[in-house]
Design a protein around this motif. Structure first.
Motif, short mmCIF file in Angstrom:
data_model
loop_
_atom_site.label_atom_id
_atom_site.label_comp_id
_atom_site.label_asym_id
_atom_site.label_seq_id
_atom_site.Cartn_x
_atom_site.Cartn_y
_atom_site.Cartn_z
N PRO A 242 -81.48 -52.27 -15.39
CA PRO A 242 -81.52 -52.46 -13.92
C PRO A 242 -82.70 -53.29 -13.42
O PRO A 242 -82.67 -53.78 -12.30
N PHE A 243 -83.77 -53.46 -14.22
CA PHE A 243 -85.00 -54.06 -13.69
C PHE A 243 -85.45 -55.33 -14.40
O PHE A 243 -86.32 -56.03 -13.88
N THR A 324 -86.46 -43.08 -7.73
CA THR A 324 -85.52 -42.27 -8.49
C THR A 324 -84.99 -43.06 -9.68
O THR A 324 -85.10 -44.29 -9.73
N ALA A 325 -84.41 -42.36 -10.63
CA ALA A 325 -83.90 -43.00 -11.84
C ALA A 325 -82.56 -43.68 -11.56
O ALA A 325 -81.77 -43.24 -10.73
N ALA A 326 -82.30 -44.75 -12.28
CA ALA A 326 -81.01 -45.44 -12.19
C ALA A 326 -80.00 -44.68 -13.05
O ALA A 326 -80.07 -44.72 -14.27
N VAL A 327 -79.09 -44.00 -12.39
CA VAL A 327 -78.12 -43.19 -13.12
C VAL A 327 -76.68 -43.51 -12.73
O VAL A 327 -75.74 -43.08 -13.40
N TRP A 341 -81.17 -51.30 -6.97
CA TRP A 341 -80.99 -50.58 -5.71
C TRP A 341 -79.69 -49.76 -5.71
O TRP A 341 -79.69 -48.58 -5.35
N LEU A 342 -78.60 -50.36 -6.18
CA LEU A 342 -77.33 -49.65 -6.19
C LEU A 342 -77.27 -48.61 -7.31
O LEU A 342 -76.67 -47.55 -7.15
N GLY A 346 -79.06 -46.53 -3.72
CA GLY A 346 -79.70 -47.05 -2.52
C GLY A 346 -81.12 -46.59 -2.32
O GLY A 346 -81.57 -46.47 -1.17
N ASN A 347 -81.85 -46.37 -3.40
CA ASN A 347 -83.24 -45.95 -3.30
C ASN A 347 -84.12 -47.17 -2.99
O ASN A 347 -84.25 -48.08 -3.82
N TRP A 348 -84.74 -47.19 -1.81
CA TRP A 348 -85.50 -48.36 -1.39
C TRP A 348 -86.74 -48.62 -2.25
O TRP A 348 -87.06 -49.79 -2.54
#
Length: 379
Positions: A242-243, A324-327, A341-342, A346-348
């Motif tokens: 994700p990053f 938060t973690a990408a799950v 983000w998705l 949607g964690n800013w």
């Protein structure tokens, strides 16, 4: 450093690489744009397919999808073969036309299965193999009588293919499995992914593969849905995917931005502009063969460091509980930082971390872009 780079960019090896890949660039651009449309807008799990429901309202959806599939198959799907052909032509001083013919036929033979089907080694997975085979063919034809040598090369290729068929080996392009998770394992996987892509080999983690799969991803999602602590914070799916894959392996969206901001060479700026659209859905083949990144010793450094830095930033933010973690599963073709983000619902703060990681990638690529601007010819 600049003297070494100057020698490299005026070496016979770089001349051969340029003569091999530059003629392929228009075909690569066409194929990459077709693939970008196919995977992002005309596939079941494409980002734009899911967001806009294209299949339900676009007339001729199936026909367009079929056409894009054919364009991708007959451009990118033959790239390893074409690399062998053009590499042989670049090396051969005696009868380059014969060298191209022998390299093409020989590479086809080596990548034909015992069921007389063409193997995937003819495409992107065969870039390095195609280059090595083309170089070998051209070199051998320079040594001895071209016609006799050409015949012997084809005979040996057939013999090798028959031997591989007898061993039930379907293709000669290498593949890799067993991606590690947790701590050092993730960092090693990030490094390995960049190095493999830099060599023109199939990476461990394909940017277009499903984002969050496997038992660890399932356990993480189950825990979040049950309002429990995420059990696996340090994984490929929570950090690297994700990053650090914005633009493709190597975080090359950062390279595109750095070129547009810092490189004054007209050809390279044009390449970056053409690469931006597929780069937004994490496809970077035009940059790999056109900038060039493949087998360029200088660019291996930022190509590895940029995704490492983005991964490390995500690790710090995650373990300091800043995000938060990408799950959550989202399409792999989600543009840039929107992926993080998705995937975090949607964690800013996750979006901010992703943007900072992208900025770090630009900063890492920047000095290398400026160095190339000074010493590399604008082809």
């Amino acid at each position: 450093m600049k003297k070494l780079l100057h020698r490299y960019f005026h070496s016979r090896f770089y001349e051969i690489l340029t003569a091999t890949f530059q003629p392929l660039l228009p075909l690569v651009l066409l194929g990459t744009y077709a693939q970008a449309l196919l995977v992002a807008a005309f596939s079941r799990n494409g980002f734009f397919t899911e967001v806009f429901g294209i299949k339900s309202w676009l007339p001729g959806y199936a026909l367009i999808r079929q056409g894009l599939s054919m364009l991708t198959a007959y451009t990118l799907g033959l790239l390893g073969l074409l690399t062998a052909i053009f590499a042989a032509r670049a090396v051969a001083r005696r009868n380059p036309t014969l060298a191209m013919l022998v390299a093409g036929v020989g590479f086809l033979v080596l990548n034909t299965t015992r069921l007389a089907m063409l193997g995937p080694g003819l495409g992107l997975g065969g870039l390095l193999m195609g280059l090595v085979f083309g170089l070998l063919v051209g070199w051998l034809l320079n040594l001895a009588r071209p016609r006799l040598t050409a015949s012997l090369i084809i005979i040996f290729a057939v013999a090798i293919r028959l031997g591989l068929n007898a061993l039930a080996v379907g293709e000669i392009s290498p593949s890799f499995t067993g991606i590690p998770h947790g701590g050092v394992g993730v960092l090693l996987a990030v490094i390995a992914n960049s190095v493999l892509a830099w060599f023109g080999l199939t990476p461990l983690i394909d940017p277009l593969s499903p984002l969050l799969t496997g038992p660890t991803a399932t356990a993480n999602l189950t825990a979040v849905l049950a309002h429990k602590t995420v059990p696996y914070l340090t994984t490929i799916g929570t950090l690297y995917r994700p990053f650090a894959l914005f633009g493709g392996v190597g975080g090359t969206l950062g390279l595109i931005i750095a070129i547009l901001l810092a490189d004054r060479r007209r050809t390279q700026r044009q390449l970056a502009k053409w690469s931006l659209v597929p780069g937004l859905v994490n496809l970077n083949l035009p940059l790999l063969v056109g900038y060039p990144l493949l087998l360029n010793p200088l660019m291996l450094i930022p190509f590895t460091l940029a995704p490492l830095a983005a991964t490390a930033l995500a690790w710090v933010a995650l373990h300091l509980h800043l995000m938060t973690a990408a799950v959550y599963h989202v399409p792999a073709t989600t543009p840039g930082p929107m992926l993080a983000w998705l995937a975090t619902n949607g964690n800013w703060p996750a979006l901010i971390v992703a943007v900072i990681g992208l900025a770090a990638s630009v900063a890492i690529y920047w000095p290398f872009v400026k160095m190339l601007e000074e010493v590399a010819p604008d082809v």
